[in-house]
Scaffold this motif. Sequence first.
Motif: not given
Length: 779
Positions: A628-654
């Motif tokens: 929800r936060l990511v969606h709200q920020i994209l709407i507020e800033t007007g940035l196209s979703p395909n231009r945003l890349e979110l990086e996560i570590t595999e430790t966070a998934m484990i």
Amino acid sequence: MRVLTCLTEDHNLLLVALAAVICVVGSVVLNRLFDKNRRSSAKARLPWLFLGAMAGGATIWCTHFVAMLAYRPGVEVAYAPVLTGLSLLVAMFACALAIGVGSLRGRYAAASGGVLFGLGVTAMHYTGMSAFTAEALVIWHPAYVVASIVAAVVGGAAAFHIATDDRRWMRPVVAPLLLVLTIVALHFTGMGALTVLPLAPSADATLLTEAEALLAASVAAIGFLILGTAVASYALEAQTERQSQDRLSGLIEGSVDGMVVVADGKVRLANHAFTELCGVQEGQTVDTDIGEWIEDVASLQPGLLMQSRVRARDGAPVPVEIAVREEMAGANTTPVQIFAVRDLRSRIAQERRIAHLARNDSLTGLPNRTSFLEKLERLAATDSGFALLAIDLDRFKEVNDLYGHAVGDRLLLHVADHMKAATREGEFVARLGGDEFVALIPIRERMDAHAAAERLRQAILTPLEAEHAELQCGASVGIALWPDDATEASVLINDADLAMYRAKSSLTTDICFYEGAMDEAVRHRRRITLGLRDALENDRFELHYQLQASVETGDVTGFEALLRWKQADGTYISPADFIPLAEETGLILPIGEWVLRQACSEAASWDRPHRIAVNLSPVQLSHVDLPRLVHQILIETGLSPNRLELEITETAMISDMERTTHILRQLKLLGVSVAMDDFGTGYSSLSTLRAFPFDKIKLDRTFMSELDGGPQSKAIIRAVLALGESLDIPILAEGVETQEQLVFLREQGCDEVQGYLLGRPSRDAARDMGALTAETHVA
């Protein structure tokens, strides 16, 4: 015998009886009116004085005139009207004078009024006798005249004196009787002093004519009318007073406070609340001195709220708060005082409880933080050395979670009791809150502090029998010494806390002394934490951007946003130093939101639509509101979703694979790309790749730094690149710093690179991206 003979032989007994009735009724009325006038204030006396004069004068005159009509001297008699009327005025004036003087304050005032009454009766009688005319020779006997005057004076003085006696039967019974005797004695003794020698005896002179009988009846009727008027006025006034008294009684009985009405220092009325304070039955305080019940009553001032004590008969004195008001109630001679008495026992007990709670812990009864700080300041002002022990309970949260807070409170109370029992003279133990305690120990040597800490720790270890189990807490103790470790109270507290945290994290000891070198790291972490809050509130973070480029063409493919924290002196604190602290304290959530919003906002303003990569912390990834936060920020800033890349570590998934993959799928539905960062450093990279279809894999920089170390690193890089190719996932290599590394990656088919070879991260890197390519930087 002469007086008796005069009464029985020379008077018509029927009229004598009528005169006696008038005299008795009038004396009773006169006594009541005199008492009313005596008890009235100066302003209220005039009406009662007037009624008393009329009633008393009418009584004396009617008694005299009816008795004279009853007198049969053997000749026809007549009465001069002027003197007869004058005698009535004399009687009224004399009664007014007698009542007025008798009502004055003074020891002999009543008797003096009685003397004037006797003289007035005498004056009225002999004035009336002066109106007596007959065809006869009238002879007066001086001795009887004197005797009549003496009888009137003595009787009047006695009657008025008794009328001021407050005893229950003297004033209402004896006083009217003496008034009757005074009037009768004067009249018949005076008549006994008279000898009538007829010059021409008449045979009918001894008979009562119809005219005389009518006249006697008329006089009696007028007398009774006057007396009735006085009685009616008195009755109306008495009724009004009774109604006022009833209203006052109802009013004070309805009060929860003690209410007392006092006149002339005597209690006239008291409600149940006051008698209960005094410990007596209702009515026992009436007609008693108010000083018997209230201490220092003379010092109480009207209009002021003052404190005193009530003397209770059945116990100790009761502290009270008293308000006194003076009023003119009815026709009282002196102002009536109304005492409002409030029991202060419950309020004093409450104030003591509040004062106790202000300085003591409500659960354990130990001194609280306020008392501890005051004690610490007093000890710091002395020259003696002492130790501050910071005590934190171990395993207490487990008890709370397993058995509930009620059992946790019992355990805290149990621990506090045993600590108090273990405390020696001069030592001080307090509870700061939760499971935190402190102790101040006077010491001579360093080991005295350790011995006291071990003694208190052993007291804490005493088990509690509860919930069919033995519940026990441990304790971590930090010790700071005054003045060796600090010369300021606040610094000493901080030092003891640092030592306690070190003891809590230690596996070998539960008691630690403060050591500056070892505890400085904790102090530094605290300063960093405070600085993070300040930087977040005052917008002191910066975003620097590192270029990402295609290996094959050298074109810019995007930028990675990197958080930087600039200090006042222009230096930067490494993210490796503050990001872990932000994650521990929970500040990573607002910081991460700021980074995401700022990066999207700035990327939306770029001239070219390059991709922006933002790192997500494991704490952020575990938050259910992230999509929800990511969606709200994209709407507020007007940035196209395909231009945003979110990086996560595999430790966070484990940590929670199912939850994390669910959140990542929601992010993918928004059109956002998801990249696995620091690939190769985790514990289950292949299973992670199988769990979620990533849009990119970022090869960790450590592989680049070890590329020249031997064939193994090159083999691993080839394997990862081959894995990415087989899974159809682009590979980005981080940490590219040399031309040789770039050439190797190009030969092995790597898709993208980033590193110092392409340019260092900076605030302006994204603005100058139009002229940047990988080949330019390599060259």
